[in-house]
Design a protein around this motif. Structure first.
Motif, PDB file in Angstrom:
ATOM      1  N   GLU A  21       0.556  -1.451   0.511  1.00  0.00           N
ATOM      2  CA  GLU A  21       0.100  -0.255  -0.243  1.00  0.00           C
ATOM      3  C   GLU A  21       0.482   1.201   0.032  1.00  0.00           C
ATOM      4  O   GLU A  21       0.361   2.404  -0.764  1.00  0.00           O
ATOM      5  CB  GLU A  21      -0.475   0.326   1.224  1.00  0.00           C
ATOM      6  N   TRP A  22       1.747   1.158   1.117  1.00  0.00           N
ATOM      7  CA  TRP A  22       2.434   2.125   0.706  1.00  0.00           C
ATOM      8  C   TRP A  22       4.295   1.612   0.319  1.00  0.00           C
ATOM      9  O   TRP A  22       4.592   0.247   1.221  1.00  0.00           O
ATOM     10  CB  TRP A  22       3.727   2.743   2.226  1.00  0.00           C
ATOM     11  N   ARG A  23       4.097   1.658  -0.926  1.00  0.00           N
ATOM     12  CA  ARG A  23       5.956   1.508  -1.787  1.00  0.00           C
ATOM     13  C   ARG A  23       7.004   2.506  -1.434  1.00  0.00           C
ATOM     14  O   ARG A  23       7.085   3.874  -1.114  1.00  0.00           O
ATOM     15  CB  ARG A  23       5.926   1.584  -3.630  1.00  0.00           C
ATOM     16  N   SER A  24       8.252   1.613  -1.984  1.00  0.00           N
ATOM     17  CA  SER A  24       9.419   2.219  -1.582  1.00  0.00           C
ATOM     18  C   SER A  24       9.600   3.871  -2.177  1.00  0.00           C
ATOM     19  O   SER A  24       8.808   4.081  -3.274  1.00  0.00           O
ATOM     20  CB  SER A  24      10.285   1.455  -1.773  1.00  0.00           C
ATOM     21  N   GLY A  25       9.653   4.311  -1.593  1.00  0.00           N
ATOM     22  CA  GLY A  25      10.398   5.839  -1.968  1.00  0.00           C
ATOM     23  C   GLY A  25       8.737   6.723  -1.870  1.00  0.00           C
ATOM     24  O   GLY A  25       9.660   8.015  -1.920  1.00  0.00           O
ATOM     25  N   GLU A  26       8.180   6.413  -1.573  1.00  0.00           N
ATOM     26  CA  GLU A  26       6.985   6.640  -1.398  1.00  0.00           C
ATOM     27  C   GLU A  26       6.609   7.480   0.231  1.00  0.00           C
ATOM     28  O   GLU A  26       7.690   6.901   1.341  1.00  0.00           O
ATOM     29  CB  GLU A  26       5.332   6.302  -1.894  1.00  0.00           C
ATOM     30  N   THR A  27       5.900   8.884   0.057  1.00  0.00           N
ATOM     31  CA  THR A  27       5.907   9.412   1.270  1.00  0.00           C
ATOM     32  C   THR A  27       4.478   8.477   1.738  1.00  0.00           C
ATOM     33  O   THR A  27       3.109   8.867   1.388  1.00  0.00           O
ATOM     34  CB  THR A  27       5.648  10.627   1.182  1.00  0.00           C
ATOM     35  N   ILE A  28       4.824   8.685   3.280  1.00  0.00           N
ATOM     36  CA  ILE A  28       3.545   8.069   4.038  1.00  0.00           C
ATOM     37  C   ILE A  28       2.354   8.994   4.454  1.00  0.00           C
ATOM     38  O   ILE A  28       3.036  10.341   4.219  1.00  0.00           O
ATOM     39  CB  ILE A  28       3.860   6.803   5.142  1.00  0.00           C
ATOM     40  N   PRO A  29       1.764   9.043   4.653  1.00  0.00           N
ATOM     41  CA  PRO A  29       0.784  10.018   5.509  1.00  0.00           C
ATOM     42  C   PRO A  29       0.960  10.370   6.782  1.00  0.00           C
ATOM     43  O   PRO A  29       1.898   9.807   7.216  1.00  0.00           O
ATOM     44  CB  PRO A  29      -0.525   9.435   6.003  1.00  0.00           C
ATOM     45  N   SER A  30       0.380  12.160   6.891  1.00  0.00           N
ATOM     46  CA  SER A  30       1.158  12.398   7.843  1.00  0.00           C
ATOM     47  C   SER A  30       1.106  12.105   9.156  1.00  0.00           C
ATOM     48  O   SER A  30      -0.079  11.713   9.514  1.00  0.00           O
ATOM     49  CB  SER A  30       0.666  14.088   7.488  1.00  0.00           C
ATOM     50  N   GLU A  31       1.451  12.594  10.369  1.00  0.00           N
ATOM     51  CA  GLU A  31       1.522  11.479  11.836  1.00  0.00           C
ATOM     52  C   GLU A  31       0.185  11.578  11.899  1.00  0.00           C
ATOM     53  O   GLU A  31      -0.798  11.071  12.684  1.00  0.00           O
ATOM     54  CB  GLU A  31       2.290  12.852  13.260  1.00  0.00           C
ATOM     55  N   PRO A  32      -0.549  13.362  12.031  1.00  0.00           N
ATOM     56  CA  PRO A  32      -1.892  13.812  12.576  1.00  0.00           C
ATOM     57  C   PRO A  32      -2.464  13.029  11.538  1.00  0.00           C
ATOM     58  O   PRO A  32      -4.004  12.360  12.484  1.00  0.00           O
ATOM     59  CB  PRO A  32      -2.268  15.444  11.941  1.00  0.00           C
ATOM     60  N   ARG A  33      -2.527  12.644  10.873  1.00  0.00           N
ATOM     61  CA  ARG A  33      -3.606  11.928   9.698  1.00  0.00           C
ATOM     62  C   ARG A  33      -3.269   9.987   9.997  1.00  0.00           C
ATOM     63  O   ARG A  33      -4.483   9.329  10.091  1.00  0.00           O
ATOM     64  CB  ARG A  33      -3.272  12.167   8.628  1.00  0.00           C
ATOM     65  N   LEU A  34      -2.246  10.056  10.144  1.00  0.00           N
ATOM     66  CA  LEU A  34      -2.442   8.241  10.786  1.00  0.00           C
ATOM     67  C   LEU A  34      -2.583   8.219  12.472  1.00  0.00           C
ATOM     68  O   LEU A  34      -3.633   7.166  12.738  1.00  0.00           O
ATOM     69  CB  LEU A  34      -0.806   8.014  10.709  1.00  0.00           C
ATOM     70  N   LEU A  58      11.552   3.235   7.884  1.00  0.00           N
ATOM     71  CA  LEU A  58      11.516   4.483   6.958  1.00  0.00           C
ATOM     72  C   LEU A  58      12.383   5.348   6.967  1.00  0.00           C
ATOM     73  O   LEU A  58      13.313   6.050   7.753  1.00  0.00           O
ATOM     74  CB  LEU A  58      10.275   5.444   8.491  1.00  0.00           C
ATOM     75  N   VAL A  59      12.683   6.979   6.719  1.00  0.00           N
ATOM     76  CA  VAL A  59      13.002   7.796   6.587  1.00  0.00           C
ATOM     77  C   VAL A  59      12.416   9.280   6.333  1.00  0.00           C
ATOM     78  O   VAL A  59      11.561   9.428   5.961  1.00  0.00           O
ATOM     79  CB  VAL A  59      14.261   7.421   5.200  1.00  0.00           C
ATOM     80  N   ARG A  60      12.807   9.930   7.222  1.00  0.00           N
ATOM     81  CA  ARG A  60      12.481  11.748   7.686  1.00  0.00           C
ATOM     82  C   ARG A  60      13.160  12.268   6.888  1.00  0.00           C
ATOM     83  O   ARG A  60      14.272  12.243   6.396  1.00  0.00           O
ATOM     84  CB  ARG A  60      12.240  12.342   9.051  1.00  0.00           C
ATOM     85  N   HIS A  61      12.503  13.395   5.506  1.00  0.00           N
ATOM     86  CA  HIS A  61      12.994  14.039   4.975  1.00  0.00           C
ATOM     87  C   HIS A  61      12.342  15.868   5.153  1.00  0.00           C
ATOM     88  O   HIS A  61      11.088  15.740   5.374  1.00  0.00           O
ATOM     89  CB  HIS A  61      13.205  14.265   3.573  1.00  0.00           C
ATOM     90  N   GLY A  63      10.949  19.130   5.860  1.00  0.00           N
ATOM     91  CA  GLY A  63      10.051  19.413   5.462  1.00  0.00           C
ATOM     92  C   GLY A  63       8.528  19.076   4.218  1.00  0.00           C
ATOM     93  O   GLY A  63       8.380  19.187   3.442  1.00  0.00           O
ATOM     94  N   ARG A  64       9.863  17.918   3.991  1.00  0.00           N
ATOM     95  CA  ARG A  64       8.590  16.907   3.115  1.00  0.00           C
ATOM     96  C   ARG A  64       7.961  15.690   3.631  1.00  0.00           C
ATOM     97  O   ARG A  64       7.257  15.471   2.967  1.00  0.00           O
ATOM     98  CB  ARG A  64      10.211  16.359   2.170  1.00  0.00           C
ATOM     99  N   GLY A  65       8.050  15.203   4.727  1.00  0.00           N
ATOM    100  CA  GLY A  65       7.310  14.893   5.566  1.00  0.00           C
ATOM    101  C   GLY A  65       8.319  13.343   5.441  1.00  0.00           C
ATOM    102  O   GLY A  65       9.342  12.606   5.445  1.00  0.00           O
ATOM    103  N   THR A  66       7.637  11.934   5.946  1.00  0.00           N
ATOM    104  CA  THR A  66       8.378  10.407   5.778  1.00  0.00           C
ATOM    105  C   THR A  66       8.142   9.811   4.523  1.00  0.00           C
ATOM    106  O   THR A  66       7.052   9.677   4.345  1.00  0.00           O
ATOM    107  CB  THR A  66       7.953  10.292   7.315  1.00  0.00           C
ATOM    108  N   PHE A  67       9.053   9.386   4.244  1.00  0.00           N
ATOM    109  CA  PHE A  67       9.063   8.081   3.395  1.00  0.00           C
ATOM    110  C   PHE A  67       9.372   6.568   3.123  1.00  0.00           C
ATOM    111  O   PHE A  67      10.482   6.489   4.384  1.00  0.00           O
ATOM    112  CB  PHE A  67      10.098   7.985   2.644  1.00  0.00           C
ATOM    113  N   VAL A  68       9.253   5.669   2.835  1.00  0.00           N
ATOM    114  CA  VAL A  68       9.750   4.448   2.871  1.00  0.00           C
ATOM    115  C   VAL A  68      10.519   4.526   2.125  1.00  0.00           C
ATOM    116  O   VAL A  68      11.547   4.976   1.264  1.00  0.00           O
ATOM    117  CB  VAL A  68       8.603   3.721   1.371  1.00  0.00           C
ATOM    118  N   SER A  69      11.645   3.973   3.238  1.00  0.00           N
ATOM    119  CA  SER A  69      13.298   3.443   2.531  1.00  0.00           C
ATOM    120  C   SER A  69      13.359   3.190   1.575  1.00  0.00           C
ATOM    121  O   SER A  69      12.849   2.119   1.104  1.00  0.00           O
ATOM    122  CB  SER A  69      13.732   2.677   3.535  1.00  0.00           C
ATOM    123  N   THR A  70      14.286   2.980   0.177  1.00  0.00           N
ATOM    124  CA  THR A  70      14.604   2.210  -1.384  1.00  0.00           C
ATOM    125  C   THR A  70      15.937   2.143  -0.692  1.00  0.00           C
ATOM    126  O   THR A  70      17.133   2.583   0.015  1.00  0.00           O
ATOM    127  CB  THR A  70      14.610   3.904  -2.087  1.00  0.00           C
TER     128      THR A  70
END
Length: 239
Positions: A21-34, A58-61, A63-70
């Motif tokens: 559902e969340w693939r590598s390199g994609e951003t996951i929903p924000s913390e409030p949404r989760l 996962l990896v945080r960027h 100002g951009r959000g949290t992403f699934v690690s690649t």
């Protein structure tokens, strides 16, 4: 005794990663949404994500959000490749494919990969060079059923690391590995590949790589010429 709530959140996030559902390199929903989705506080979500970031799942960027690690070359080099020059410099190796064969799992392979003895497997032999010096001979075994349609041509033409191939083509993410090290001596074939004499000392690293829910993905036995190189593991170092 009940597990802390954030552990349940980690399990739920892992399910979404595992299902694709969340693939590598994609951003996951924000913390409030989760937090809304899982019916927990933002603090609980943050604690779960902190642990997944620490595990490099996962990896945080900023100002951009949290992403699934690649599984990029840098991720592999710093998280899974531990061979360094004598001065501690770590470089990405040049890889030569020496063999790509199909076979049946022997008892040891079956036990380590969670297979039945005789299950179809793919065996790969790679030579890794650093500055043109042959340093590592990798013997890799994977379950054929987990990587359907994988051919020598696909393996050779992969655009990134082997773990990136697993992740992008088959949705199999390597998230951790267990390694066992021991001293061995070179046999004739290994010595020839690594440019040492039969009987010379080598470092052997047996690695079992795992995906989500501790399912084994790959057995890799690496023999290393440590004449001018060393094994370096930086324990406790953050992502």
């Amino acid at each position: 005794m009940q597990s802390p709530l954030y552990r349940h959140v980690i399990s739920q996030i892992t399910q979404k990663l595992e299902s694709g559902e969340w693939r590598s390199g994609e951003t996951i929903p924000s913390e409030p949404r989760l937090a809304q989705q899982f019916h927990v506080s933002v603090g609980t979500i943050r604690k779960a994500i902190d642990e997944l970031v620490a595990g490099q799942i996962l990896v945080r960027h900023q100002g951009r959000g949290t992403f699934v690690s690649t599984h990029s070359e840098d991720h592999y080099r710093y998280h899974f490749f531990h061979i360094v020059d004598a001065d501690g410099t770590k470089r990405f190796p040049a890889v030569e494919l020496h063999a790509f064969r199909r076979g049946r799992a022997d008892g040891s392979e079956a036990a380590k990969l969670g297979l039945k003895r005789g299950a179809p497997v793919i065996r790969v032999v790679n030579l890794l060079r650093l500055d043109d010096d042959p340093v590592v001979l990798d013997r890799i075994t994977i379950a054929a059923q987990q990587f359907p349609g994988l051919t020598r041509a696909i393996f050779v033409a992969r655009p990134g690391t082997i773990y990136h191939l697993y992740q992008e083509r088959y949705g199999v993410s390597v998230i951790r590995a267990v390694e066992r090290l021991r001293a061995v001596t070179a046999d004739g074939a290994t010595g020839k590949a690594l440019g040492v004499r039969a009987g010379d000392p080598l470092l052997e690293i047996e690695r079992v790589a795992y995906t989500y829910r501790d399912r084994p993905v790959e057995l890799r036995v690496s023999q290393v010429n440590t004449g001018h190189h060393a094994y370096l593991s930086e324990l406790g170092k953050g992502a």
